[in-house]
Design an enzyme around this catalytic site. Sequence first.
Site, PDB file in Angstrom:
ATOM      1  N   HIS A 144      -6.037   0.322 -10.540  1.00  0.00           N
ATOM      2  CA  HIS A 144      -4.706   0.257  -9.960  1.00  0.00           C
ATOM      3  C   HIS A 144      -4.564  -1.055  -9.182  1.00  0.00           C
ATOM      4  O   HIS A 144      -5.509  -1.514  -8.558  1.00  0.00           O
ATOM      5  CB  HIS A 144      -4.468   1.459  -9.036  1.00  0.00           C
ATOM      6  CG  HIS A 144      -3.036   1.596  -8.656  1.00  0.00           C
ATOM      7  ND1 HIS A 144      -2.460   0.806  -7.679  1.00  0.00           N
ATOM      8  CD2 HIS A 144      -2.047   2.375  -9.142  1.00  0.00           C
ATOM      9  CE1 HIS A 144      -1.174   1.118  -7.587  1.00  0.00           C
ATOM     10  NE2 HIS A 144      -0.895   2.063  -8.466  1.00  0.00           N
ATOM     11  N   GLU A 159       1.715  -1.327 -15.291  1.00  0.00           N
ATOM     12  CA  GLU A 159       2.442  -1.210 -14.034  1.00  0.00           C
ATOM     13  C   GLU A 159       2.715  -2.600 -13.467  1.00  0.00           C
ATOM     14  O   GLU A 159       1.833  -3.204 -12.844  1.00  0.00           O
ATOM     15  CB  GLU A 159       1.610  -0.428 -13.008  1.00  0.00           C
ATOM     16  CG  GLU A 159       1.267   0.971 -13.445  1.00  0.00           C
ATOM     17  CD  GLU A 159       0.992   1.868 -12.240  1.00  0.00           C
ATOM     18  OE1 GLU A 159       1.681   2.890 -12.121  1.00  0.00           O
ATOM     19  OE2 GLU A 159       0.126   1.533 -11.421  1.00  0.00           O
TER      20      GLU A 159
HETATM   21  P1  PGA Z   1       5.665   4.152  -7.678  1.00  0.00           P
HETATM   22  O1  PGA Z   1       4.090   3.885  -7.913  1.00  0.00           O
HETATM   23  O2  PGA Z   1       6.091   5.161  -8.691  1.00  0.00           O
HETATM   24  O3  PGA Z   1       5.749   4.666  -6.261  1.00  0.00           O
HETATM   25  O4  PGA Z   1       6.347   2.835  -7.867  1.00  0.00           O
HETATM   26  C1  PGA Z   1       3.550   3.856  -9.191  1.00  0.00           C
HETATM   27  C2  PGA Z   1       2.066   3.606  -9.116  1.00  0.00           C
HETATM   28  O5  PGA Z   1       1.639   2.796  -8.268  1.00  0.00           O
HETATM   29  O6  PGA Z   1       1.275   4.197  -9.877  1.00  0.00           O
END
Ligand code: PGA
Length: 251
Positions: free
Chosen positions: A96, A168
């Site tokens: 992440h 992401e």
């Molecule tokens: P968010 O986070 O949906 O709060 O933008 C997504 C993530 O970091 O996995």
Amino acid sequence: MRKNIVAGNWKMNKNLQEGVALATELKELLASEKPNCEVIIGTPFIHLATVAELLKDSVIKVSAENCADKASGAYTGEVSAEMVKSTGATYCILGHSERRMYYGETYEILKEKTLLALANGLKPIFCIGELKEEREAGKQNEVVKAQLEGSVFNLSAEEFSKVVLAYEPVWAIGTGLTATSDQAEEIHAYIRSLIAEKYGEEIAENTTILYGGSCKGSNAKELFSKPNVDGGLIGGASLKANDFKEIIDAF
Ligand code: PGA
């Protein structure tokens, strides 16, 4: 056929009692209606054993948000992949951007973590994605390619076929800014083409690629309608059962 998945990432939210209450609420919401996708919740380590036990006869699977890059031993404060697996969790979020950014997780460290997760029977949900400046400089493809090559593209084809990817864009995480469905589709298709080059068409077609970054009930349907977007990794909107259910219902 690849799986569609909606996965929650609670991050460092909810104490144990609050986490149990949220998991219970979600379990009840999904008990009567079978979801059209796999549902996973990613919780802090301390919740895993309790939540996995609570959800053992539900459709919801449990994921850790991290694991150690060492198998066992004198690493005070770390939690191994084997320990995660022993709780009943079946997935592990790795790479992440918050781990990369705040805890210095390098490609090499993430390669080790991924190998250990797989060796212990956990399926990695491996996150990649570019920063705002990188997107503005048009470097997003270059960045995700390097992230894949530095870590998960070191796996054998058999190992890689157990990995779920999550694209992401860092500029969309927790910011309320979402990639448009066209932006998501474009880079997801690119990621799939890289997988095809490395592991062949069949594995590429079978790899689930999630989108994450301010995904919520109001935009999930549009994002998930794209052929290369196979679901979402959800932060903020996974912290309330009804909000999370709305995203699951997008499928
Ligand atoms: P968010 O986070 O949906 O709060 O933008 C997504 C993530 O970091 O996995």
